[in-house]
Design an enzyme around this catalytic site. Structure first.
Site, PDB file in Angstrom:
ATOM      1  N   HIS A   1       0.814  -1.214   0.000  1.00  0.00           N
ATOM      2  CA  HIS A   1       0.000   0.000   0.000  1.00  0.00           C
ATOM      3  C   HIS A   1       0.851   1.269   0.000  1.00  0.00           C
ATOM      4  O   HIS A   1       0.340   2.359  -0.246  1.00  0.00           O
ATOM      5  CB  HIS A   1      -0.983   0.002   1.178  1.00  0.00           C
ATOM      6  CG  HIS A   1      -0.394   0.327   2.513  1.00  0.00           C
ATOM      7  ND1 HIS A   1       0.015  -0.631   3.405  1.00  0.00           N
ATOM      8  CD2 HIS A   1      -0.160   1.510   3.120  1.00  0.00           C
ATOM      9  CE1 HIS A   1       0.466  -0.053   4.503  1.00  0.00           C
ATOM     10  NE2 HIS A   1       0.375   1.258   4.355  1.00  0.00           N
TER      11      HIS A   1
ATOM     12  N   ASP B   1       0.208  -7.597   1.592  1.00  0.00           N
ATOM     13  CA  ASP B   1       0.564  -6.185   1.689  1.00  0.00           C
ATOM     14  C   ASP B   1       2.083  -6.000   1.683  1.00  0.00           C
ATOM     15  O   ASP B   1       2.626  -5.176   2.409  1.00  0.00           O
ATOM     16  CB  ASP B   1      -0.043  -5.517   2.921  1.00  0.00           C
ATOM     17  CG  ASP B   1       0.113  -3.992   2.879  1.00  0.00           C
ATOM     18  OD1 ASP B   1       0.100  -3.431   1.772  1.00  0.00           O
ATOM     19  OD2 ASP B   1       0.274  -3.367   3.952  1.00  0.00           O
TER      20      ASP B   1
ATOM     21  N   GLY C   1      -6.356 -26.463  -0.488  1.00  0.00           N
ATOM     22  CA  GLY C   1      -7.600 -26.788  -1.182  1.00  0.00           C
ATOM     23  C   GLY C   1      -8.745 -27.088  -0.245  1.00  0.00           C
ATOM     24  O   GLY C   1      -9.494 -28.053  -0.436  1.00  0.00           O
TER      25      GLY C   1
ATOM     26  N   GLY D   1       3.533   6.984   8.328  1.00  0.00           N
ATOM     27  CA  GLY D   1       4.867   7.022   7.744  1.00  0.00           C
ATOM     28  C   GLY D   1       5.728   5.837   8.133  1.00  0.00           C
ATOM     29  O   GLY D   1       6.750   5.584   7.509  1.00  0.00           O
ATOM     30  N   ASN D   2       5.327   5.086   9.175  1.00  0.00           N
ATOM     31  CA  ASN D   2       6.080   3.901   9.578  1.00  0.00           C
ATOM     32  C   ASN D   2       5.811   2.701   8.674  1.00  0.00           C
ATOM     33  O   ASN D   2       6.508   1.691   8.767  1.00  0.00           O
ATOM     34  CB  ASN D   2       5.739   3.501  11.015  1.00  0.00           C
ATOM     35  CG  ASN D   2       6.606   4.184  12.050  1.00  0.00           C
ATOM     36  OD1 ASN D   2       6.122   4.959  12.861  1.00  0.00           O
ATOM     37  ND2 ASN D   2       7.906   3.913  12.025  1.00  0.00           N
ATOM     38  N   SER D   3       4.797   2.792   7.813  1.00  0.00           N
ATOM     39  CA  SER D   3       4.477   1.681   6.910  1.00  0.00           C
ATOM     40  C   SER D   3       5.713   1.244   6.131  1.00  0.00           C
ATOM     41  O   SER D   3       6.371   2.052   5.487  1.00  0.00           O
ATOM     42  CB  SER D   3       3.405   2.102   5.898  1.00  0.00           C
ATOM     43  OG  SER D   3       2.129   1.989   6.431  1.00  0.00           O
TER      44      SER D   3
END
Length: 510
Positions: free
Chosen positions: A136, A166, A312, A254-256
């Site tokens: 992201h 992500d 599955g 901002g730490n992402s």
């Protein structure tokens, strides 16, 4: 005597030159041999030549060594988006990630307004410029810049992105970069000290400390429909993998994409999200386990895409509240709701009604833990699943399969594609709680709307509930498709918009 000294001198010079040539040749061969190696293997070569100064700080409340060795390898990621992105701002998760990620977006974009921008963090994992970050952080960005701790600004390109975890891998052109050593998230223990390193808010490189609060957390941030209730007739359909390490180390916008490291300076997670009502830190941060991240990154390097193995099956966590619904007294384990015909589990002998208790001999009590472990594997890998059947434990050897193992979990992917193509929307089953709230017995909820398609044109946004199509009640994607096929030219919808108002609309459809 002079002749002997001259011979000795010549011998020493020859030995020195020969050694230097050998070392130079080794370094050249070593550099070439890195191609095709996994991240773990490349890092072993790096740290063999660049040993860490940290021996251990376990039990000591002095994080200076870990902070000093990790900080240079954590970078600031700055992204720019096109003005045409409008209020979307290039963020596929919208407001859910907006506060955490720190993207600023003009309320009324125009030609004179600044282009939407975002900020995040990244972790250098190879000295030639490969950087781990969040999907992201970079998704839909027109321009990605990496700001190093020495203040250099370098352009980055995306090597691969994976929405299901992500995670993203980006690359800058540089050499001799400081890197963060990869750890082993399987060894992480609740209560141990950790450091979060990144670029929060408008600050430069920042280090915060805390402990691991929990493991294998599922918070619903990657799923299309965060369902707390379960309908056996409509099993979960998302394929996201959420098994976060939870920490109380301070994490903010901002730490992402930044680093979560142990006190030895080893990377154990990629910071990804916070749980907050205000949009800033309130005590709960979440990081993607590094073992899962390593596998995804290696897939990008080797194959250019994620190679994911599937069992599955569809399953549900058992607990004291739902055990009776499944006809069992067991309140711990994963109930197998269905198996894909010809899938890995069915081929191994696992059946509907089995309760998964162990994976490779280790206890499995929640879905996040199972998904994380399987998420680190590829098609062809073998696992042992121990299941409870009719009061007895049985162990089966399961060979994971590829994308075909995802057909069941995605609830008939061909049908879903048909729905999206015709209406421009994706759907998920309603929970029992939502049905009760709105007083309906059937329904699907809109989880995605495609711009310019039918649902967008008729102002039916994400969160709209569709109770019937062409007079037929619908509870899942297959029923939606079947109802649409009754009249391929016209469609009549009944439902409820997010504000609670009910509607009925009929329109032509291609």
């Amino acid at each position: 005597m002079k002749g002997n000294m001259r011979k000795i001198g010549i011998t020493l010079i020859t030995a020195f030159v020969g050694g230097a040539v050998a070392i130079g040749a080794y370094k050249l061969l070593e550099q070439k041999s890195l191609t095709g190696l996994s991240l773990d293997e490349r890092q072993k070569v790096y740290f063999a030549n660049n040993p860490s100064e940290i021996t251990s700080s376990a039990g000591a409340l002095d994080f200076t060594q870990a902070a000093a060795i990790v900080s240079p390898g954590v970078v600031h990621v700055r992204t720019t988006y096109s003005r045409s992105a409008g209020n979307q701002g290039g963020d596929p998760f919208g407001e859910m990630f907006e506060d955490f990620f720190g993207r600023r977006r003009p309320s009324t974009p125009n030609q004179n307004s600044p282009a939407p921008m975002g900020k995040g963090s990244g972790v250098i994992v190879t000295d030639d410029g490969y950087i781990m970050t969040n999907n992201h952080v970079v998704e839909n960005a027109e321009k990605i810049e990496v700001i190093l701790t020495d203040k250099r600004v370098l352009q980055a390109k995306v090597i691969g992105r994976d929405k299901n975890t992500d995670l993203a891998l980006i690359k800058i052109t540089a050499t001799n970069l400081p890197i963060v050593k990869l750890g082993n998230s399987d060894l992480v223990r609740v209560g141990e000290w950790v450091l979060a390193v990144g670029y929060p808010l408008t600050l430069e490189s920042t280090v915060t400390a805390g402990i691991v609060s929990a493991k294998a957390r599922k918070i619903g941030i990657l799923t299309s429909d965060n369902r707390n209730n379960y309908d056996p007739e409509n099993p979960p359909t998302d394929t996201s993998i959420e098994s976060f390490i939870q920490t109380d180390a301070v994490i903010n916008r901002g730490n992402s994409g930044g680093a979560l490291v142990n006190t030895k300076g080893e990377l154990i997670g990629i910071n990804s999200a916070i749980a907050s009502q205000s949009g800033t830190y309130e005590g709960y941060g979440f990081a993607i386990p590094v073992n899962l991240a390593k596998k995804v990154m290696d897939d990008f390097l080797k194959y250019g895409e994620v190679k994911r193995g599937y069992i599955g099956i569809t399953f549900q966590e058992l607990n004291a509240d739902n055990a009776k619904d499944f006809g069992t007294e067991e309140i711990d384990g994963l109930y197998v709701n269905s198996t894909l015909e010809g899938g890995a589990a069915a081929s191994a002998g696992i059946k509907k009604g089995d309760i998964i208790k162990k994976l490779n001999g280790a206890d499995i009590s929640n879905s996040s833990n199972l998904q994380e472990k399987i998420g680190t594997m590829r098609p062809g890998d073998k696992v042992q699943l121990t299941v409870l059947r009719e009061g007895s434990l049985k162990t089966y050897n399961v060979t994971l399969k590829g994308d075909e193992g995802n057909k069941l979990a995605s609830n008939n992917s061909a049908s879903v594609s048909e729905v999206v193509g015709s209406l421009g929307a994706k759907f998920a089953p309603l929970t029992d709680a939502t049905k009760k709230k709105y007083g309906v017995s059937t329904g699907v909820i809109v989880t995605e709307v495609v711009a310019g398609k039918v649902f967008d044109m008729y102002d039916m946004p994400k969160g709209t509930i569709i109770t019937s199509i062409n007079g037929k009640g619908v509870n899942n994607n297959d029923q939606v498709v079947a109802a649409l096929k009754q009249d391929p030219k016209m469609v009549s919808l009944q439902g409820i918009v997010p504000d609670g108002s009910r509607f009925r609309v009929t329109f032509p459809i291609k």
